[in-house]
Enzyme design. Sequence first.
Site, PDB file in Angstrom:
ATOM      1  N   SER A   1     -86.701  51.317 -21.176  1.00 48.20           N
ATOM      2  CA  SER A   1     -86.636  50.356 -22.279  1.00 48.20           C
ATOM      3  C   SER A   1     -87.412  49.109 -21.879  1.00 48.20           C
ATOM      4  CB  SER A   1     -85.179  49.979 -22.554  1.00 48.20           C
ATOM      5  OG  SER A   1     -85.110  48.801 -23.337  1.00 48.20           O
TER       6      SER A   1
ATOM      7  N   TYR B   1     -77.317  45.678 -18.845  1.00 44.76           N
ATOM      8  CA  TYR B   1     -78.053  46.829 -19.390  1.00 44.76           C
ATOM      9  C   TYR B   1     -79.504  46.790 -18.899  1.00 44.76           C
ATOM     10  CZ  TYR B   1     -80.250  49.867 -22.887  1.00 44.76           C
ATOM     11  OH  TYR B   1     -80.965  50.847 -23.512  1.00 44.76           O
TER      12      TYR B   1
END
Lengths: 441, 248
Positions: B141, B154
Amino acid sequence: MTFLTGWGRTAPTPARLARPRSAEEVAELVRRAPGRGVAVRGLGRSYGDAAQNSGGLVLDCTALTSWSLDETTGLVTAAGGLSLHDLMGALVPLGWFVPVTPGTRYVTVGGAVAADVHGKNHHADSSFGAHLRSLTLVTADGVGRTLTPGDELFWATVGGMGLTGVITEAVFQCLPIETSRVRVDVTRTRDLDHTLETMEATDHRYRYTVAWIDLLATGARMGRSVLTRGEHATRDELPRGADPLAFAPGSLLKAPAWAPNGLLNQVTVRAFNEAWYRRSRPGTGLIQKLAPFFHPLDSVDGWNRVYGSHGFVQYQFLVPFGEEATLRRIVSRLSALGVVSFLTVLKRFGPGTPGMLSFPAPGWTLALDIPAGRRGLAGLLREFDGWVAGAGGRIYLAKDSRMSAETMAAMYPRLAEWRKVRDEVDPAGVFRSDLARRLSL
Amino acid sequence: MKNALGAVDTVLLLGGRSEIGLAIVERLVRDGARRVVLAARDATAGPPPVIGAAEVHLLDFDASRPETHGEVIEAAAKLVGDLDVVIPAFGVLGSQRTYDADPVAAAEAVAVNYGGHVSAGLFAARRLREQGHGTLVVLSSVAGVRVRRANFVYGSAKAGLDGFAQGLGDALHGSGARVMVVRPGFVIGRMTEGMSPAPMSSTPGQVADAVIVGLRVDAEVVWVPGRLRVFFAVMRMLPRAVWRRMPR
């Protein structure tokens, strides 16, 4: 590990490469086969993944080159790795010719059997398997067996793509010739129907015939072709003083080591096709050497590199007689889309052999080369697969690099029979190739 | 095995209910893949979903139990043969606020988002190396490209995963097996429900489309959308004092 591809230079995979020097060494390597199995390779002229074995062992058989000729009968006994190029170089000066040659001399005897290759004489002489007297096959147990046309395993091996074992030797009948020349008639046809009619009406008069189709011609000229038909020339047809059996083919040109993707595009291929069509002046009784008649592309060493790094696929299919509509449909679709295909070849087949996975059967076969990078190609060829299978036709395994297992099963009705024979002789699946995995053979 | 035109035959999806994962699988099947294995928690409790004409197999898989990952991958290979594409698509997003309040939950999320991918990735790589072909698709990501204070738990797991995937790709170089790192921006989907989309966001379908193109050309890194590559080349250069003020 060595990365290997077929002639189309697509989908490389790594394998351990071994080069056995004798049938005994072949047997030894087969007995010690690794878990990922063994594939057999000759000169790598299959276009797709037939002679690759990702993560496994590949036997390069090109060191097995012994041979002998019985000059009274014309029977040749040749090792599996001998190339037809070397064999012809020796046979032609002695007045003999191979019974069948594909469009290149650079195939091995073993490869010619495993693909049951055909040539321009298929309508008259069938394919390579029809001329075989016996085979020696090293099977999965590492034992060499001699097979004759009475054996089931013989016909599972002819056309069996090397998946029944290693063909270490073949005995086959050669053809006597008076000269190393061919007497050629060249005709140009107006369109596809004219091409088919002419071949149907005149094929029986020639041992060798083939049509080159200009796929970029559209409209009324769609399917226009140059028809080349020939016969081995006799001594009295040669000019006086010529050495009747001289034969020294070689590569005249070398393709560049690198070519950009897209070099072969609509513009360049259209220009080539136009030039080829115009250059091929109609004429009869032209005397030509064997090499330019049978193997025009062999004069350019490494011509497959011209397609660039993406490589290319060859789509060669067969439709039975009576299914000409399917052939017409495919040709018109290709010309309408302007699909670039260099040297598209049409051939009329005669009777096939009993090879369970052999390609040739009575009908028409068309072979085209297409750059693999073309957008939408996968879908287009899948569509053609459906038409070909629906017409009771099939795709040539030695050329294939992309069809699915289902398609193949639909096209080869004797697949189950072949599997049964193969499973008996190789229950553990020692012989495996990327093609076998892709097609779930 | 990939054919001459780039179509594959088999796919293993770890995290078999992932929206992005399933979108990739659907497209691979549309392009010719015939056998699919979906591995997820309690996957075998229900019937397999219909994905085109493909044969779909289910396997139970728990991302938080790395000691079981090897068996799952071997079981998948037993079901469908060589694995052409392996997609570990499991993961949890969670909010930074929750993690701040519950550090143990944060550690557990990282164990799945990073640690789970390490074991699954290494077991998959072992199998692909043996085969001599196959691609591991790693869903990284942009959150891991430069970690933001707004979601640094995250983001840090994704940063670790991204580095792991690049290293694994280099380790596999020359073996025939490959790793493709996928770096989407904000993905509008089930995982981000209720959140307002960030600029340059994409849908699971768009991520899947980019993965398909990447697989065809053997890409090592795929950004979704592609212009994030340029955007992040700039973002990486921003001084810390500016970066820390990023609203989200």
